[in-house]
Design a protein around this motif. Structure first.
Motif, PDB file in Angstrom:
ATOM      1  N   ILE A 137      99.597 -31.489  19.441  1.00 50.92           N
ATOM      2  CA  ILE A 137     100.075 -31.008  18.138  1.00 50.92           C
ATOM      3  C   ILE A 137      99.129 -29.945  17.589  1.00 50.92           C
ATOM      4  N   ILE A 138      97.837 -30.232  17.622  1.00 49.66           N
ATOM      5  CA  ILE A 138      96.849 -29.279  17.099  1.00 49.66           C
ATOM      6  C   ILE A 138      96.902 -27.967  17.879  1.00 49.66           C
ATOM      7  N   LEU A 139      96.864 -28.072  19.220  1.00 51.86           N
ATOM      8  CA  LEU A 139      96.854 -26.860  20.047  1.00 51.86           C
ATOM      9  C   LEU A 139      98.120 -26.035  19.869  1.00 51.86           C
ATOM     10  N   LYS A 140      99.268 -26.702  19.772  1.00 52.57           N
ATOM     11  CA  LYS A 140     100.535 -25.987  19.636  1.00 52.57           C
ATOM     12  C   LYS A 140     100.736 -25.396  18.241  1.00 52.57           C
ATOM     13  N   GLN A 141     100.087 -25.975  17.232  1.00 56.15           N
ATOM     14  CA  GLN A 141     100.269 -25.477  15.876  1.00 56.15           C
ATOM     15  C   GLN A 141      99.272 -24.383  15.493  1.00 56.15           C
ATOM     16  N   ILE A 142      98.196 -24.233  16.248  1.00 61.09           N
ATOM     17  CA  ILE A 142      97.219 -23.174  15.944  1.00 61.09           C
ATOM     18  C   ILE A 142      97.883 -21.792  15.944  1.00 61.09           C
ATOM     19  N   PRO A 143      98.692 -21.444  16.964  1.00 62.56           N
ATOM     20  CA  PRO A 143      99.359 -20.133  16.909  1.00 62.56           C
ATOM     21  C   PRO A 143     100.244 -19.969  15.671  1.00 62.56           C
ATOM     22  N   HIS A 144     100.984 -21.009  15.280  1.00 59.50           N
ATOM     23  CA  HIS A 144     101.827 -20.914  14.075  1.00 59.50           C
ATOM     24  C   HIS A 144     100.964 -20.745  12.827  1.00 59.50           C
ATOM     25  N   ALA A 145      99.807 -21.417  12.821  1.00 55.37           N
ATOM     26  CA  ALA A 145      98.891 -21.268  11.686  1.00 55.37           C
ATOM     27  C   ALA A 145      98.344 -19.847  11.606  1.00 55.37           C
ATOM     28  N   LEU A 146      98.276 -19.158  12.746  1.00 54.43           N
ATOM     29  CA  LEU A 146      97.777 -17.784  12.784  1.00 54.43           C
ATOM     30  C   LEU A 146      98.900 -16.752  12.661  1.00 54.43           C
ATOM     31  N   GLY A 147     100.128 -17.220  12.561  1.00 55.34           N
ATOM     32  CA  GLY A 147     101.249 -16.301  12.349  1.00 55.34           C
ATOM     33  C   GLY A 147     101.967 -15.861  13.596  1.00 55.34           C
ATOM     34  N   ARG A 148     101.646 -16.462  14.753  1.00 56.85           N
ATOM     35  CA  ARG A 148     102.345 -16.111  16.001  1.00 56.85           C
ATOM     36  C   ARG A 148     103.356 -17.214  16.310  1.00 56.85           C
TER      37      ARG A 148
END
Length: 536
Positions: A137-148
Motif C-alpha cells: 500500500i505504501i509503495l503503490k501510494q507514493i507515486p499518487h502522493a507525488l502526483g503521478r
C-alpha cells in the motif's frame, strides 16, 4: 471465542455504536471510491462496474457476511483474470455470465462447509500477508502522493499492467516528475493524520476519537487545490478533466438510469470456456476471501471468530447479484477491511454504510466528489499501510524464533515482489516445511549416561525421521548398552522399522548391547484388530 451471527448483530444493534461505525464507514468509502474505479480500469471493464461491485460488496455482502469487520468489493487480485477472460470470451456482457456462475459455485462451497480450509494457513503466513499488504500500500501510494497516476489505483502486483513499470521503478519515475501541488497536499495531509491520531490517543474529548480524520483530510485536499487554482496556478491539480482527481463517471443527459448498467448475455452458456473462467474466479475469489477473514479476525480488537462458511455463502450471493447488474467479481479485501478496523469500526454496520455512500455517490455525488485530489487519499492509505507494517511486528516475529520468522519474511518478500497469491503460496510451503522439520526433530529423544543410551520415541515415527535416527545410531560406540523404546509411538513407519531390525547385525559386529522395546510396526492397527476379535 464468540461466533458471528449477522442476524443477531442487526436485530440487537445498539444505536450508540453508530458513533464508531458511521465515521468508519465514511473512511472506508473515501478509500474504496478510487479503488473501485482503479480496479475497473485495470480489469478493462466499464468504470461503473467497479462501483456496482463496491455497492454490492458493502450492502449485500455486508448484511450477510460471516464477519463483523470484513469489507468486500472488487479485488485487485482478480484484475488480470478479468481482463484475460473478457479478451477470451469477446465481450463484457458474456463475462458477466461467468461472474454469476462463480457466485453459484461459491454458494455451494459455503453449503458444503469448504470454509474450514482457511485454518490450514500458518499463523506466520497470515501475519506476513498483513505486513506485506501494508508495505505494498505504501509503495503503490507514493507515486499518487507525488502526483503521478500512470498506474491504476488498487493494482497491487509488482509488475504493473498500466505502464509496463514495476513498483520500484514507478516510484523513481514519480520522483522525477513530482507535482509540487500534489506533494504539498500529501505532506500536509500526512502531518495532519499523524497529529490527529496523537491527539485522539491522549485527549479525553470524544470528538477526536469519533470524527473521521479521513474526511477532514479530504476537505483539506480540496481546499488546498482550490487555493492553488486562485493563488498558485502552476500547482493547481485540475478538476474532473484531469487524471489526478477522483473521476466518477456521470450519466449522460437524456439517457435513462439503466443505460449505465450492463447485463449478462446468457447465450454464451453453451460455450465451455465460460465454465472454466467461472471456476477460476470462484476459486481465487474464495481463497482471497478466506485469507482476508483470517487476517480480519487477527486485527479485530474484540477477537471475534468469523464464520467462513457463512462468508462463502454471502460472497456467492454477492457475486450472483453483481454479475446480474454488470458488476465486477467481489471478494473480501484487505485494504478496505484494514481501513475499517483502524477507523474504529465495531460492527458490520460500517461496511453496509460504506456501500450506501457508494450508491449515493454513483447517482448524486459525482460532481462534488470529482474535486478530490488523489494525493490526499494517498495519505490516508499510507497511514493504513504503516499501521499494518509497523517495525514492531518484525521485531516480535523475530523474537518468536526462526520457525515463525522465516515463513513470515518469505510471505512478505513474495507478496511485495510478485503478488498476493504467489506470496501466500511461497510462505505456506516454507511454513509447512518448518512445521514438518520441527515435528520430526522432536519425534525422538536421546539420553546418554556413560555407556547407557536410551533412544525413546516421543510420537509416531515417519520416514522423515529416518535421517535423525540414522545419525543417532551412527554415533553409538562399541560397548554401549542401547535401549530403543517405542512405547509412545503407536505408529512406526515401515522404513524405520526395517532399519531398527537391520541394525541388530551391525550392533553384534561392533560389540553393542542392543535392545528393542515395544517397537511395533503399527500398534494402532493391532489394537483395532484385537478389538474386532474380542467383539466377535
Amino acid at each position: 471465542m464468540q461466533r458471528v451471527n449477522p442476524l443477531r448483530t442487526l436485530s440487537t444493534y445498539n444505536l450508540s455504536l453508530l458513533r464508531q461505525d458511521l465515521p468508519a464507514g465514511l473512511s472506508v468509502f473515501l478509500v474504496a471510491l478510487p479503488l473501485c474505479l482503479g480496479i475497473a480500469l485495470a480489469s478493462g471493464a466499464p468504470l461503473f462496474s467497479g462501483l456496482v461491485a463496491g455497492v454490492i460488496g458493502g450492502i449485500v455482502i455486508g448484511f450477510l457476511s460471516g464477519s463483523e469487520l470484513s469489507v468486500s468489493g472488487p479485488a485487485a487480485g482478480l484484475a488480470v483474470i478479468v481482463a484475460d477472460a473478457i479478451a477470451k470470451i469477446g465481450s463484457y456482457e458474456a463475462f458477466l455470465v461467468a461472474v454469476v456462475l462463480a457466485g453459484v459455485m461459491q454458494f455451494v462451497l459455503g453449503i458444503i462447509k469448504a470454509g474450514r480450509f482457511s485454518s490450514f494457513f500458518p499463523d506466520s503466513v497470515i501475519k506476513g500477508m498483513l505486513v506485506a499488504i501494508g508495505i505494498v500500500i505504501i509503495l503503490k501510494q507514493i507515486p499518487h502522493a507525488l502526483g503521478r497516476d500512470n498506474d491504476y489505483e488498487g493494482e497491487f502486483e509488482f509488475q504493473q499492467l498500466a505502464d509496463g513499470e514495476n513498483t520500484i521503478s514507478e516510484i523513481y519515475r514519480a520522483i522525477e516528475t513530482a507535482s509540487p501541488g500534489a506533494v504539498v497536499i500529501s505532506l500536509i495531509s500526512l502531518v495532519f493524520l499523524i497529529m490527529w491520531e496523537r491527539i485522539a490517543g491522549k485527549s479525553t474529548r470524544a470528538f477526536f476519537r469519533n470524527f473521521p480524520a479521513a474526511l477532514v483530510v479530504v476537505l483539506i485536499g480540496v481546499g488546498l487545490n482550490e487555493f492553488f487554482r486562485v493563488s498558485v496556478p502552476e500547482w493547481y491539480l485540475g478538476d474532473t478533466a484531469h487524471q489526478h482527481m477522483v473521476q466518477i463517471p456521470t450519466i449522460s443527459p437524456g439517457k435513462s438510469l439503466f443505460s449505465i448498467f450492463d447485463f449478462p448475455d446468457f447465450s454464451v452458456l453453451g460455450n465451455p470456456k465460460i465454465y472454466g473462467i467461472a471456476a477460476t474466479i470462484a476459486l481465487v475469489a474464495s481463497l482471497e476471501t478466506l485469507l482476508n477473514l483470517e487476517a480480519s479476525d487477527r486485527l479485530d480488537p474484540a477477537k471475534r471468530v468469523s464464520s467462513t462458511n457463512k462468508e462463502l455463502i454471502a460472497q456467492g450471493v454477492g457475486n450472483v447479484l453483481s454479475g446480474l447488474i454488470g458488476g465486477l467479481p467481489v471478494t473480501s479485501v484487505v485494504v478496505r477491511t484494514s481501513a475499517n478496523i483502524y477507523s474504529g469500526s465495531k460492527t458490520r454496520v460500517s461496511a453496509i454504510s460504506h456501500g450506501i455512500m457508494l450508491l449515493i455517490a454513483v447517482f448524486l455525488g459525482g460532481p462534488m466528489l470529482n474535486l478530490i485530489p488523489l494525493s490526499c487519499l494517498a495519505a490516508v492509505l499510507i497511514m493504513v499501510g504503516y499501521k499494518l507494517a509497523k517495525p514492531a511486528i518484525f521485531q516480535k516475529t523475530y523474537r518468536d524464533g526462526w520457525s515463525q520468522f522465516v515463513p513470515f519474511m518469505v510471505t512478505v518478500i513474495g507478496i511485495v515482489f510478485t503478488d498476493l497469491l504467489v506470496g501466500i503460496a511461497l510462505g505456506t510451503v516454507v511454513g509447512i516445511i518448518y512445521v514438518l522439520y520441527t515435528n520430526f526433530q522432536s519425534s525422538l529423544r536421546i539420553d546418554r549416561d556413560g555407556r547407557k543410551v536410551l533412544i525413546e520415541f516421543e510420537k509416531d515415527l515417519y520416514f522423515l525421521s529416518k535421517p535423525q535416527l540414522k545419525e543417532a545410531l551412527g554415533n553409538l560406540q562399541p560397548g554401549d548398552e542401547v535401549v530403543i523404546d517405542g512405547t509412545k509411538a503407536p505408529f512406526i513407519d515401515h522404513d524405520i522399522f526395517n532399519m531398527l531390525h537391520d541394525y541388530r547385525e551391525t550392533a553384534k559386529v561392533q560389540g553393542i548391547h542392543y535392545e528393542l522395546r515395544n517397537v511395533v510396526l503399527n500398534r494402532r492397527k493391532r489394537i483395532r484388530n484385537q478389538g474386532v476379535k474380542a467383539t466377535t
